[in-house]
Design an enzyme around this catalytic site. Structure first.
Site, PDB file in Angstrom:
ATOM      1  N   GLY A 251       1.397  -1.217  -0.229  1.00 14.66           N
ATOM      2  CA  GLY A 251       0.063  -0.031  -0.286  1.00 14.66           C
ATOM      3  C   GLY A 251       0.850   1.359  -0.105  1.00 14.66           C
ATOM      4  O   GLY A 251       0.684   2.229  -0.652  1.00 14.66           O
ATOM      5  N   MET A 253       5.506   2.719   1.475  1.00 17.43           N
ATOM      6  CA  MET A 253       6.650   2.300   2.065  1.00 17.43           C
ATOM      7  C   MET A 253       6.777   3.795   2.412  1.00 17.43           C
ATOM      8  O   MET A 253       6.830   5.001   2.088  1.00 17.43           O
ATOM      9  CB  MET A 253       7.771   2.276   0.793  1.00 17.43           C
ATOM     10  CG  MET A 253       8.715   1.639   1.343  1.00 17.43           C
ATOM     11  SD  MET A 253       8.817   0.348   3.040  1.00 17.43           S
ATOM     12  CE  MET A 253      10.410   0.989   3.458  1.00 17.43           C
ATOM     13  N   GLU A 254       7.344   3.508   4.446  1.00 18.60           N
ATOM     14  CA  GLU A 254       7.555   5.210   4.756  1.00 18.60           C
ATOM     15  C   GLU A 254       9.013   5.313   4.824  1.00 18.60           C
ATOM     16  O   GLU A 254       9.631   6.173   5.720  1.00 18.60           O
ATOM     17  CB  GLU A 254       7.535   3.906   6.403  1.00 18.60           C
ATOM     18  CG  GLU A 254       8.242   3.907   7.071  1.00 18.60           C
ATOM     19  CD  GLU A 254       7.997   1.957   6.624  1.00 18.60           C
ATOM     20  OE1 GLU A 254       8.547   1.412   7.164  1.00 18.60           O
ATOM     21  OE2 GLU A 254       6.683   1.671   5.808  1.00 18.60           O
ATOM     22  N   ASN A 255       9.497   5.490   3.936  1.00 21.49           N
ATOM     23  CA  ASN A 255      11.091   6.456   3.654  1.00 21.49           C
ATOM     24  C   ASN A 255      10.947   7.551   3.932  1.00 21.49           C
ATOM     25  O   ASN A 255      10.641   8.352   3.801  1.00 21.49           O
ATOM     26  CB  ASN A 255      11.280   6.049   1.493  1.00 21.49           C
ATOM     27  CG  ASN A 255      11.018   4.989   1.386  1.00 21.49           C
ATOM     28  OD1 ASN A 255      11.301   3.771   1.482  1.00 21.49           O
ATOM     29  ND2 ASN A 255       9.708   4.919   0.142  1.00 21.49           N
ATOM     30  N   HIS A 286      -0.182   6.441   9.135  1.00 23.54           N
ATOM     31  CA  HIS A 286       0.167   5.129   9.311  1.00 23.54           C
ATOM     32  C   HIS A 286       2.071   5.754   8.746  1.00 23.54           C
ATOM     33  O   HIS A 286       2.511   5.682   9.356  1.00 23.54           O
ATOM     34  CB  HIS A 286       0.052   4.063   9.022  1.00 23.54           C
ATOM     35  CG  HIS A 286       0.968   2.750   8.832  1.00 23.54           C
ATOM     36  ND1 HIS A 286       0.338   2.254   9.235  1.00 23.54           N
ATOM     37  CD2 HIS A 286       1.630   2.531   7.869  1.00 23.54           C
ATOM     38  CE1 HIS A 286       0.580   1.102   9.571  1.00 23.54           C
ATOM     39  NE2 HIS A 286       2.198   0.563   8.666  1.00 23.54           N
ATOM     40  N   GLU A 287       1.695   6.541   7.641  1.00 18.61           N
ATOM     41  CA  GLU A 287       3.489   5.800   6.943  1.00 18.61           C
ATOM     42  C   GLU A 287       4.261   7.395   7.450  1.00 18.61           C
ATOM     43  O   GLU A 287       4.898   7.619   8.304  1.00 18.61           O
ATOM     44  CB  GLU A 287       2.885   6.862   5.233  1.00 18.61           C
ATOM     45  CG  GLU A 287       2.817   5.302   4.675  1.00 18.61           C
ATOM     46  CD  GLU A 287       3.164   4.001   5.263  1.00 18.61           C
ATOM     47  OE1 GLU A 287       4.172   4.122   5.378  1.00 18.61           O
ATOM     48  OE2 GLU A 287       2.667   3.212   5.008  1.00 18.61           O
ATOM     49  N   HIS A 290       5.587   6.612  10.445  1.00 23.40           N
ATOM     50  CA  HIS A 290       7.120   5.926  10.883  1.00 23.40           C
ATOM     51  C   HIS A 290       8.081   6.930  11.140  1.00 23.40           C
ATOM     52  O   HIS A 290       8.716   6.415  11.189  1.00 23.40           O
ATOM     53  CB  HIS A 290       6.654   4.635   9.866  1.00 23.40           C
ATOM     54  CG  HIS A 290       6.524   3.424   9.281  1.00 23.40           C
ATOM     55  ND1 HIS A 290       6.584   3.047  10.523  1.00 23.40           N
ATOM     56  CD2 HIS A 290       5.867   3.140   8.569  1.00 23.40           C
ATOM     57  CE1 HIS A 290       5.896   1.573  10.442  1.00 23.40           C
ATOM     58  NE2 HIS A 290       5.049   1.438   9.205  1.00 23.40           N
ATOM     59  N   GLU A 309       5.565  -2.058  12.693  1.00 23.94           N
ATOM     60  CA  GLU A 309       3.968  -1.787  12.037  1.00 23.94           C
ATOM     61  C   GLU A 309       2.292  -1.517  13.032  1.00 23.94           C
ATOM     62  O   GLU A 309       2.183  -0.982  12.512  1.00 23.94           O
ATOM     63  CB  GLU A 309       4.418  -2.813  11.089  1.00 23.94           C
ATOM     64  CG  GLU A 309       4.762  -3.032  10.368  1.00 23.94           C
ATOM     65  CD  GLU A 309       5.269  -1.940   8.983  1.00 23.94           C
ATOM     66  OE1 GLU A 309       3.823  -1.905   8.943  1.00 23.94           O
ATOM     67  OE2 GLU A 309       5.786  -1.766   8.605  1.00 23.94           O
TER      68      GLU A 309
END
Length: 815
Positions: A251, A253-255, A286-287, A290, A309
């Site tokens: 869905g 990615m938290e870069n 959510h991201e 992170h 997570e």
């Protein structure tokens, strides 16, 4: 690519320190490969186990301290025996992928534009630069990218164009899996908020569909809420980009500083619902969470996945619930995501929230309903146990103490114990280190109400017992009784009989619920009169669990949904309920009841699609009607525009849904699908067309589709779409031979393909619509193969267990 074990990672962490990277990528050399140049500086301790990782087409040159040439064997460059400060330079030709791993290259069919983005997760950083590819070897990274003229390039830190090169600022210390970039003719919108420049980006062809105003507004709201809760500023500079990328494996990615999100999922080409927009907002939150949990403070090894997570899942919900434009997040979670966690925790492959992870491949499979949904629920229970103020005070101290470092469970517990004054050792062992879900059952006796806990691992549950009374028009809350459930039986002081007893009111713990006889009758016949959406969601979830466990017949579940779904004004809840009712009818009902129940659902859905013209609920019910119907006349009316309910717009996405269903029923053929594609020559249109062709009840088309998938010459996005179209309920005789083919194909997939693509195809090609003992036995034989790869064994085992559960439910309903 050789798999990294935890033992090897531990040894390497002891062998190296003070790491930094200079990475230069040249993307101007065509469609197949690009140059990657890495300079790695580090201090070696002399401990054994030191090596760099690089998965490339060709290592062209390498030097150690300007002299000797290290050798690449497989994906490892040995640096054994070094002490002191060193520098390694590696020049390589690396290959673009279409698997969403490493540097993914995509040609947009809408306009021919080329886009490249990097996905370094989980151990794919080594696919585009030489590195010590494990989470606890954090390092500052300085990235330079040469891109084709006119491309816009974004990365984790701010960059400047220097001639034809983008030179990016050096990052703070980050794990290798967090490095990312996006290059191409991206369209973007940005704004400043509280000293942070926020940008949202998408492919040029998607510009008309980029809802930049809402995306940036939600992002700003999330920043305000999370900086307040975490007690610190956003830790990665003054820029925060969100890039919506094609053919993404997940869905999002938290870069750090540059989040990547799935454009197919979150750029809406057609009308969508408030529930879908809330989900997108939750993913944004959510991201962003992170940035603190996962990026600022990172787990030492992948057995700490939950530290990333579970916290991000919890904070995504908490942020949206308390600080943004959307409401109803916890009720939606209770009915939807939490069911994912319950399923995962009852599979033969269940594992503790904080379980052991032997290697990277095992870690990849643990990004599941336990690490996300169960973990978030356990954190909600922890808040109930220690108190919200103490919980967040402990988190703030933890983040400040371990900033830019790595931690494990013990580090977190130290701060939570200090903030709360409670010993969390036994609590953490019960909740984080054991697997399995408890079932809570009420029992009335002469002395009142007793809660019975049925579980292999008994835990303490901090709950509130809700007692509800039915006055004929509404079912109202009388009182909530705080309780700690401990052991196998716990008496509820002061409880008196009620029309509805909810053992986990307000959803504070992770446990399946059951009802006493009086409550069960109330729920089955009067759930619509319960006023609290979260209380209804808990009841719906309990009915669904009982259906899956064979304790409630599918016909009863369907009947309850049809009787009470009108009370659900939240489109996501309504969509989940209709989906569960369809699954109950198609898979959990006895075979001789399935056709009748499905027809009943279809009839209800078509009638409901005429109610509330123009509303989100109308759209949800229309979609459900299309997916359940066998009446091609209805579908034909939608396609021709002759039978469209007032207020409903048959736009791109709804039209493709109609096309896919009509194709599965044999009403359309390949030529019809090709004509539809001519009107929507986009990446999403192509996926829909491929899925529609896969669903055709045509032997030649099925064979072509199967061979195409098994060959593995597909992207993960294609595997999801085409695999989802192949297995169709009602095509049993046509599909039955492919159950045997599946058993033969799975080992070959894992020999030839990357683990991510092999896992996707193993899941999608499972004969999920053939619910009978023959298929259960056949797939069971696959599990008996001693040399079946661990990843394949896990996926097949889970699907096999779902099949067993459906057969059990069918048999229970027939008895």
């Amino acid at each position: 690519m050789r798999n990294l074990t935890q033992a090897e990672a531990t040894a390497r962490a002891a062998a190296v320190s003070n790491i930094s990277y200079d990475v230069e990528l040249d993307l101007t050399h065509g469609e197949v490969w690009y140059w990657s140049t890495t300079v790695v500086r580090f201090t070696a301790t002399g401990a054994p186990g030191l090596f760099l990782e690089l998965d490339c087409l060709t290592m062209v040159d390498a030097s150690l301290d300007g002299g000797s040439r290290p050798v690449l064997e497989g994906n490892r460059i040995s640096l054994e025996g070094l002490t002191g400060e060193h520098e390694v330079k590696v020049v390589a030709r690396c290959g673009y992928t279409r698997s969403g791993e490493g540097l993914h290259r995509f040609v947009d069919p809408a306009d021919g534009d080329v886009y490249v983005y990097a996905n370094a997760f989980l151990d794919d950083a080594q696919r585009f630069f030489a590195c010590f590819d494990q989470p606890d070897l954090k390092a500052p990274i300085r990235l330079t990218v040469t891109a084709p003229y006119g491309d816009m390039v974004r990365s984790n830190a701010r960059g400047e164009l220097d001639g034809s090169r983008y030179v990016f600022a050096t990052t703070p210390p980050i794990s290798t899996y967090m490095l990312s970039l996006a290059a191409g003719p991206w369209y973007g919108v940005s704004r400043w908020h509280d000293g942070i420049e926020m940008g949202v980006w998408c492919r040029a062809s998607l510009e008309p569909h980029l809802d930049a105003a809402e995306l940036l507004r939600v992002t700003a709201d999330c920043f305000d809420q999370q900086q307040l809760v975490f007690g610190s500023r956003y830790p990665f500079g003054d820029s925060y980009d969100q890039v919506f990328v094609p053919e993404f494996n997940a869905g999002a990615m938290e870069n750090p500083g540059m989040v990547t999100l799935n454009d197919e999922s979150f750029i809406y080409r057609s009308r969508t619902t408030a529930g879908a927009r809330r989900l997108r907002a939750q993913v944004i939150a959510h991201e962003m969470a992170h940035m603190w949990f996962g990026n600022l403070v990172t787990m030492r090894w992948w057995d700490g996945i939950w530290l990333n997570e579970s916290f991000a899942e919890f904070m995504g919900l908490q942020t949206i619930d308390e600080g943004s434009l959307f409401s109803g997040a916890w009720a939606d979670f209770c009915l939807g995501r939490k069911a994912w966690g319950y399923r995962a925790d009852q599979l033969p492959t269940t594992h503790p929230v904080a379980g052991q992870v032997a290697d990277n491949r095992t870690a990849l499979l643990n990004f599941d309903g336990i690490s996300y949904a169960k973990g978030a629920s356990v954190l909600r229970q922890l808040v109930a146990f220690v108190g919200q103020d103490a919980f967040f005070a402990g988190l703030r101290t933890y983040l400040a103490k371990h900033a830019y470092g790595n931690t494990d469970l013990a580090d977190l517990l130290i701060e939570l114990e200090a903030a709360s004054g409670r010993d969390l050792g036994s609590w953490a062992k019960a909740w984080f280190e054991t697997s399995g879900v408890a079932t809570l059952r009420p029992r009335w006796d002469d002395s009142g109400l007793v809660v019975v806990q049925d579980s292999d691992h008994l835990r303490d549950h901090v709950v509130e017992i809700g007692l509800y009374d039915d006055d004929g028009s509404q079912i109202r809350l009388r009182e909530r009784i705080p309780l700690v459930i401990s052991g196998t039986e716990t008496r509820v002081p002061g409880a008196t009989p009620a029309d509805l007893v909810i053992l986990n009111d307000r959803d504070l713990t992770f446990a399946k619920l059951r009802f006493d006889d009086r409550s069960r009758e109330t729920v089955l016949t009067g759930l619509a009169r319960v006023q609290d959406p979260l209380a209804r969601a808990l009841c719906w979830g309990a009915l669904w669990d009982a259906t899956r466990d064979g304790e409630l017949a599918a016909r009863e579940h369907v009947r309850a949904v049809l009787a009470a779904i009108a009370a659900e004004e939240d489109p996501s809840l309504a969509e989940t309920l209709l989906g569960q009712a369809h699954t109950a009818a198609a898979y959990y009902a006895p075979v001789d009841e399935q056709v009748g129940l499905l027809a009943q659902l279809a009839s209800f859905n078509w009638a409901a699609a005429t109610v509330h013209p123009g509303s989100d609920l109308q759209l949800v019910r229309a979609r459900a009607a299309v997916q359940t119907t066998t009446d091609v006349a209805h579908l034909e009316g939608l396609l021709r525009g002759t039978d469209i309910p007032e207020g409903l717009v048959v736009d791109n996405e709804l039209r493709w849904l109609v096309v896919r269903r009509a194709a599965a029923l044999g009403h359309l053929d390949g030529a019809d699908i090709d004509r539809e594609l001519l009107a929507d020559r986009t990446a999403t249109g192509q996926l829909h067309a491929e899925a529609a062709r896969a669903s055709l009840p045509d032997p030649a088309e099925k064979r072509r589709t199967w061979d195409h998938l098994v060959a593995g010459e597909v992207t993960n996005a294609q595997a999801r779409a085409i695999g989802g179209g192949f297995w169709q309920h009602g095509q049993d005789e046509l599909l039955r031979p492919y159950a045997d083919s599946y058993v033969d194909a799975v080992p070959q997939l894992w020999e030839r393909l990357t683990p991510v693509l092999a896992a996707s195809l193993t899941t999608r090609l499972f004969p999920s619509t053939l619910v009978d003992q023959e298929v259960h036995t056949l797939t069971g034989r696959l599990l008996e193969q001693h040399d079946l790869p661990a990843g394949a064994r896990r996926i097949v085992s889970e699907q096999h267990d779902d099949l067993r559960r459906a057969l059990h439910a069918q048999q229970s309903a027939s008895d």
